[in-house]
Scaffold this active site. Structure first.
Site: not given
Ligand code: PEP
Ligand code: MG
Length: 852
Positions: A22, A91, A100, A102, A322, A438, A732, A800, A820
């Site tokens: 903010k 704020r 929401g 804080m 924002r 909210h 792998s 994997c 990979y």
């Protein structure tokens, strides 16, 4: 000496981390010439110092005084002045947005006298008194922790009698704290700043951070901003707007406006706002300026913005901008559009999509062919559909969710205290609040279906029932919601998997052009293989053959094989299994035509195929089950140890693989790229013998091309990778077992037991079975890569384990130089994107996950 406070027109080094989201937005807007109220930011450094010391750090109070004096000068009003008071909002604003979570306190600086002054100055007594009662209420709740219901109950009874209400609120304050409401403006400010710092550590904020992987030590900045008032009458108002639709990404302003109100009314969902278009009719000049300003902001930030604004007596002020939280669908659409508009590059577009969020697009939808009655409709606040048992409070949602039940959390409206229930629920339904309430904002971030503001919904919390236009449901009964349409349906409706749209394909296509890592899938059936190819898999990195042994028509033969008391008997059962295995492999090779397929030979302990002893059909079986019992089967007779003890099992599997490969080659003309993989190898000699067995058996079946390799699942295998590589064409990393064996954490016993405790208590920040333990397991992998390559520079390397589909772990695998990653089909798109972001990050384009 440390410097803790900056005016909005100052530009300290440290940016967002120091000033919070903010604060940096206010500073940047001020510097862009956007109309923003004056004020200053107390930095996150100050918050951290406060948390450490348990008090304001030295010099902070003096600095706040200095900046307040400057603000008084700019505003031409004095703080605490009984005739014409300067009022401020206090704020919170962390570096990473926590909507929401804080606290914020408005109208700080008002007292009995200055309220009279404000009334005289503005000629608007109602406004002045309303502002004062809001201060007492917010201050009481936030700074002194007074339960909200004391105030809301009084408000409900005395709404029209503001002077009476102020007296009542002051009495509540006195009764609950033992002190009168503070009349000294500076005392109010000091305590408000402390309260915002303290709100960083409330349980709900901590829970939110844990859920969103936000570090606990960032702290919040505090913004002290001159109040502007949206509640001064018809020429005033407040709203929230997005520069594109945060649900769909459609271009064009999207938002809500509430005339004669303060911002908190919109965010808290206390009054249901009108669409933004309403502002155009009421306040045309302010609206025109707003449209021009937000377009400028989007162009400046080159991203979709979420903006809070207030109009005071016709004059526009922006309070916050924002990067907008958005659904995955909106993120993709906005990214594609912004590339088309020339606003951003393809690289930036790819860097901006949160891979974890793609999951949302893979969520179920209501089957369009099903018929059902819509009991009610609300706002389509967050897309996706969900069915589940109705619950009316967050604790029950959490409890039933933990037990594995699908639940829909149904609330009048949600508050940040409901966060744990929202995490546990499959979907959220609220009676009240708009698209920016909210419930809507949080559900979108979590990718959960949400229908908000469903006016036809009424709740009886005592009877634990809900009613939708006359249809009543009790707690535990099934409800379906569709967050894409806003429909609410009593009972269960068939859900289907979603299809993937063009934007998704476009962005992932760009990702494919950027990534170096190949993305394969873990698949055991032709169906899974086909699904994964649709999602863009470029081969199979792990086919677990044991799953093929579990099918109903095979298990009896598998059991016979295990029960066999001689090799001959075992071979006869294996001969009967071979055609099944061969046809399984043929199906998989065909589904993956032209792409590599890694088939792992049998891995789990044999007893997994046997029933518990009490279900044995005869004494011989019971004896065999007992004989196979092991105290630590995960560290017992499994993996390649099985293959060395019972070579005929692996022989059968190799034969089935080679026969299938030859059959598919002959049938399709396309020879499959076969990779035969041995599990749980720890010693060079194990793999030397098994490679020999594999080659000898394969040679007997004809001439097929194939590679022989091993999983790397044991610390010893990592450390002796140079020796093991002598006998392997590929490695792998089986990071599920490697995590288990490196950490000494049982895969079966850690989660839900001590590991849960560790995570709650902060001993560990992440679940190592979800996100690779890079410093431990990752180091072992790095050793294996280096030593394996020292023997065989071009050895093929992959992963994997489950981590192959987790974004941070994929990035790590990129850095390690693997060839990979392989993951479950539904995570393939996510891995493609994460792999591209890893390549971008290496090239200096950092991922900024603005979604979620
Ligand atoms: C592993 O251990 O990472 C692996 C992929 O094998 P499994 O999960 O089947 O043990
Ligand atoms: Mg394993």
């Amino acid at each position: 000496m440390a410097h803790y406070v900056y005016d909005f027109d100052e530009t300290p080094d440290g940016g967002r981390e120091l000033l919070g989201g903010k604060g940096i937005g206010l500073a940047e807007m001020t510097q862009l010439g956007v109309p923003v109220p004056a004020g200053f930011t107390i930095t996150t450094d100050a918050c951290r110092a406060y948390m450490e010391k348990g008090d304001f750090p030295e010099g902070l109070a003096e600095e706040v005084d200095e900046h307040l004096a400057r603000l008084e000068e700019t505003a031409g009003k004095r703080f605490g002045d009984p005739d014409d008071p300067l009022l401020v909002s206090v704020r919170s604003g962390a570096a990473i947005s926590m909507p929401g979570m804080m606290d914020t306190i408005l109208n700080v600086g008002l007292n009995d006298q200055s309220t009279e002054g404000l009334a005289r100055r503005t000629g608007n007594e109602r406004f002045a008194k309303d502002s004062y009662r809001r201060l007492i209420q917010m201050y009481g709740e936030t700074v002194d922790g007074i339960d909200a219901h004391f105030f809301s109950d009084a408000l409900a009874h005395q709404e029209d009698d503001l002077p009476g209400l102020i007296e009542t609120f002051k009495r509540i304050y006195q009764e609950q704290t033992g002190r009168p409401f503070p009349q000294d403006a500076k005392e109010q400010l000091g305590r408000a700043v402390r309260a915002v710092f303290d709100s960083w550590n409330t349980p709900r904020a901590k829970r939110y951070r844990r859920h969103n992987d936000i570090p606990d030590d960032l702290g919040t900045a505090v913004n002290v901003v001159q109040m502007v008032f949206g509640n001064k009458g018809e020429q005033s108002g407040t709203g929230v707007a997005f520069t594109r639709d945060p649900s769909t990404g459609e271009p064009g302003l999207f938002g809500e406006f509430l005339a004669d109100a303060q911002g908190e009314d919109v965010v808290a969902g206390i009054r249901t706002p009108e669409p933004l278009a309403a502002m155009k009719g009421r306040l045309p000049d302010a609206f025109a300026e707003f449209v021009e300003t937000v377009q400028r902001l989007e162009a400046h930030y080159r991203d979709m913005q979420d903006i809070e604004f207030t109009v005071e007596d016709g004059k526009l002020f922006l309070l916050q901008t924002r990067s907008a939280k958005r659904t995955a669908a909106a993120a993709l659409k906005a990214a594609v559009d912004m590339v088309d508009e020339g606003l951003i590059s393809r690289e930036e577009a790819v860097a901006r999509i949160d891979p974890g969020q793609l999951d949302q697009l893979l969520h179920p939808r209501i089957d369009p062919d099903s018929t059902y009655d819509v009991a009610a409709k609300g706002l389509n606040a967050s897309p996706g559909a969900a069915s589940g048992a109705v619950v009316f409070d967050a604790d029950t949602a959490e409890q039933r969710g933990k037990e594995g039940e699908s639940v829909i959390l149904v609330r009048w409206e949600t508050t940040p205290d409901d966060i744990h229930g929202m995490i546990a629920a499959e979907g959220i339904l609220t009676a009240h609040g708009g698209m920016t309430s909210h419930a809507a904002v949080v559900a979108r971030g979590m990718g959960k279906p949400c229908v908000a503001g469903c006016e036809a919904l009424s709740l009886d919390m005592d009877a634990k029932t809900m009613s939708l236009n006359g249809t009543t449901l009790k707690e535990g009964e099934t409800l379906t919601i569709d967050g894409g349409t806003g429909e609410v349906i009593a009972g269960e409706v068939k859900l289907i998997p979603p299809d993937i749209n063009e934007d998704f394909e476009t962005v992932l296509g760009w990702a494919d052009d950027l990534r170096r890592l190949v993305v394969r899938t873990n698949a055991d059936t032709p169906e899974d293989a086909a699904k994964a190819r649709e999602f863009g898999a470029e081969g199979i990195g792990l086919c677990r053959t044991e799953h093929m042994f579990m099918a109903d028509d095979r298990l009896p033969v598998v059991r016979e094989m295990i029960m066999a008391s001689s090799e001959d008997e075992r071979r006869s059962a294996l001969d009967r299994l071979l055609p099944h295995q061969q046809s399984d492999f043929e199906g998989i090779f065909e589904a993956m035509a032209g792409l590599p397929v890694t088939i792992r030979l049998l891995d789990p302990p044999l007893h997994e195929f046997l029933p518990p002893p009490e279900e044995a059909t005869d004494a011989r079986m019971r004896a065999r089950i007992r004989a196979l019992h092991e105290s630590n089967p995960m560290l017992g007779t499994r993996g390649c140890r099985l293959g060395l003890m019972f070579p005929e099992i692996y022989e059968m599997q190799v034969r089935a693989i080679i026969r299938a490969a030859i059959a598919v080659r002959d049938r399709t003309g396309d020879p499959p790229l076969v990779e035969i993989m041995h599990p749980l190898v720890g010693f060079e000699e194990e793999l030397r013998r098994l490679r020999e067995l594999t080659i000898e058996t394969a040679d007997e079946e004809g001439d097929a091309e194939y590679l022989v390799g091993t999983m790397i699942e044991l610390p010893r295998a990592c450390i002796r990778a140079d020796e093991i590589a002598e006998h392997a064409d590929f490695f792998s990393f089986g990071t599920n077992d490697l995590t288990q064996t490196a950490l000494g954490f049982s895969r079966d016993d850690a989660e839900g037991k001590f590991l849960t405790h560790y995570l709650q208590d902060g001993v560990l920040e992440r679940n190592p079975f979800e996100t690779l333990d890079q410093s431990g397991v990752g180091d072992l992998m790095a050793i294996a890569v280096e030593r394996g390559r020292s023997t065989k520079p071009d050895i093929k390397l992959g992963i994997c384990g489950e981590h192959g589909g987790e974004p941070a772990s994929v990035a790590f695998c990129h850095t390690l130089g693997l060839d990979y990653v392989s993951c479950s089909p539904y995570r393939v798109p996510l891995a493609r994107l994460a792999a591209a972001q890893a390549a971008l990050s290496e090239a200096g384009v950092e991922a900024v996950a603005v979604g979620g």
